[in-house]
Design an enzyme around this catalytic site. Sequence first.
Site, PDB file in Angstrom:
ATOM      1  N   ASP A  66       0.837  -1.206   0.000  1.00 22.71           N
ATOM      2  CA  ASP A  66       0.000   0.000   0.000  1.00 22.71           C
ATOM      3  C   ASP A  66       0.871   1.256   0.000  1.00 22.71           C
ATOM      4  O   ASP A  66       2.036   1.222   0.416  1.00 22.71           O
ATOM      5  CB  ASP A  66      -0.907  -0.013   1.228  1.00 22.71           C
ATOM      6  N   GLU A  85       2.927   4.761  -4.258  1.00 19.65           N
ATOM      7  CA  GLU A  85       3.130   5.720  -5.364  1.00 19.65           C
ATOM      8  C   GLU A  85       4.563   6.291  -5.394  1.00 19.65           C
ATOM      9  O   GLU A  85       5.047   6.515  -6.509  1.00 19.65           O
ATOM     10  CB  GLU A  85       2.100   6.859  -5.270  1.00 19.65           C
ATOM     11  N   ASP A 139      -8.709   4.143  -3.392  1.00 15.13           N
ATOM     12  CA  ASP A 139      -9.711   4.470  -2.369  1.00 15.13           C
ATOM     13  C   ASP A 139     -10.931   5.130  -2.994  1.00 15.13           C
ATOM     14  O   ASP A 139     -11.188   6.325  -2.840  1.00 15.13           O
ATOM     15  CB  ASP A 139      -9.084   5.392  -1.319  1.00 15.13           C
TER      16      ASP A 139
END
Length: 813
Positions: free
Chosen positions: A407, A410, A475
């Site tokens: 998670d 990026e 999300d």
Amino acid sequence: MTLKLPLLRLVCLAATLCLSAQSLAAEQRNYRDHTMSEDSLTVQTSEGEVTLTPVGPSALSVHYRREGLKQLPSFALATNSAGRSEATLEQQGDKLVYRTGSLTAVIHKSPFRIEYLRGSEQILSEESGFFATETMRGFRFALSPEEKLLGGGERVMGMDRRGQRLPLYNRAHYGYTTESNQMYFSLPAVLSSNKYILLFDNSATGTLDLGANEEDILQFEAVAGRTAYIVVAGETYPQLLENYVSTTGKQPLPPRWVLGNFASRFGYHSEAEVRATVDKFAEEDFPLDALVLDLYWFGPDIKGHMGNLAWDKEAFPEPEKMMADLKKRGINTILVTEPFVLSTSERWQEAVANNALAKNLAEEPKRFDFYFGNTGLIDVFSEDGRDWFWNIYDGLLEQGVAGWWGDLGEPEVHPSDTVHAIGMADEIHNAFGHAWAQLLHERQTAKHPERRPFIMMRAGFAGSQRYGMIPWTGDVAREWGGLQPQVELALSMGLLGFGYTHSDLGGFAGGEKFDRELYIRWLQYGVFQPVYRPHAQEHIASEPVFHDRRTRDILREYVKLRYRLLPYNYTLAFENSQTGMPLMRPLFFENESDLSLLDYKDAYLWGQDFLVAPVVEEDVDEVAVKLPGGTWFDYWTDEQYSGDQALVEVNLKTIPVLVRAGAIIPTIDDVHSSRDYSSKNLTLDYYAHPSAAKSERYVYEDDGATAQAFEKGKYEKLHFSADNKQQGLAFVFNREGAGYTGMPESRTVTLKIHNWQQVPVQLDISGESLPIFDSEKDFAQAPRGAWYNKRKQQLLVKFDWHKEPLDLVLKNQ
């Protein structure tokens, strides 16, 4: 707001003037000399060196080098790019003609420019080609007038992105709905209606301008990075995609359990909660294959513990036993991990001592604040960072962890002055998740070569699929606007190699109260998307077992259908591993002459034989579905549709799911998890129709776990063909492969022939007559035979199939 527009215009004007000056400079770029080796063609120009390298079937990597411009290694190219073609070079006056496969590069000497042909047809051409200024580098290409451009990664802006200016910087977009031009997973690549893929092999912060500033120009800009691009050509869209993944790497076949049902939420706080949850799935008769633990596995609170990467023994006192007990029930444990190590975490000093963290400009561990606390970032580009990170994963694998959820990769926060082993943050930002996945895949495969890794991440780069990366769409808002773009996102990613892109089923972010209809519609769609993983913030349960009886009863049948379809879905996964064909496929793959289908995102093909249109609005009782041609059957009712469009009636229990005429759909009996998978009892639904006289299908099977089972010969392919003639129907059943551990020695096959109008007068299997029963009861009790269901217009045939080929012949009156 009133000040921003003029400022933006000034910026665009300055950029245009700058690039115009650069274009003038490009006009001075001229050919000087060339050399050709076995592997590539290198051209010397007045501005530097250009190398063209065949990197796959009908694919070229083109690398411009200029003195003083730093170059990074290629992240996009697979080191073992398959099927490279031999190249030939021919001089034609003021041109060099370099051919590889069906792709030809025509190099104009003065001014220097490269155009690309598929056969004799031009598909792409540099305009001024390569440019570089003090603050920017990139390329300019000419666009043809009617050309459509798809791809660019995760965006919500329609399938055709021409006319858009796309930021190339992986960035979280929390709670997105129906619009987003910048999300978690950007890709510096497009697929053109001219049947080429253009990929810029540059991981730096940049922009992809698809005719926004200049309508006939495609312009790639980056602040730094590798000055290279890759062109791939194909005769058809599926062939183009196969050529692309042969160049950038094919997605390995995941474990079969990845296609099962996941229990997941933000998050399970304790071992007791985990055990109660899996008990609830069993009590409610919902199959289950995986349980995902979010950040509470390493700390009791959301903030302050990231980087611990060790079990919170207060909440999870016996994690090894817990995971072993889950495994006995066929449930695999997946852990979330993040690349951030908080300065308050238990491992901060250890990470610093092991030189695992990215640096600041003073060559000290870089620290910065973000939502979870004051943190450092693991440098996955450095050998020390990789070693330290992997040692943690290795220990967790030994404890029984089955898969990884990466998670915030990026990375979610990535200051520009962060120094990595190979460059600054803005040079490699978009490749961070890629390098993280590479670390996990290569290290785990080296230590456990027999195991298939599971690596789910929300950010990466072109080619990350070769490291088994399974992306999800981040999300998303828990509302109808969050559901609506999910097909577009999955299709757009699948066009560039990421065939497992999926969503948090039910939506993740927000939602004040439970919306039953939205939740049901999202999870119904999920049966026909790559990964079935409901996931959400915990104030509304993400798991169907914790909702009301009506919701449970509807969704139980859908989850069971997901498992019954495992032979079909696993075969799709196998095809993806071989050819790059995504599990979710756009309709234009089916009808390439209809350019309007390139924009269509309301329905899609699930594999070859299903056409699915998710219900994405509330209170809907019918859905208009475009058809790509041919005849289709309603999966629930057998109603037939043909023409350009179907108007499909739905209720809360159904969504439009159509099956192609001539399809042969394999299913198995109900199971509690994929661990119990067996095709010993195999049902084949054949959809008979005169328009599809001949059909050929197959099912791929292996043990569901062994890495490279197909390459090792440890598999079985079951082949089925049907020949539907006026006088009757002939089936042929065959098989190939050496087999696998657990393979059935024989199978009981139930052939269900839909759209059949009469009782056959004779039914033979390999020359032996089969009985035809008058009642369903007699048919059910017999080991073999047939029965005609007049009400449903279905003929059911039951027989045993051993390893030898079988012929089944049905004769009409």
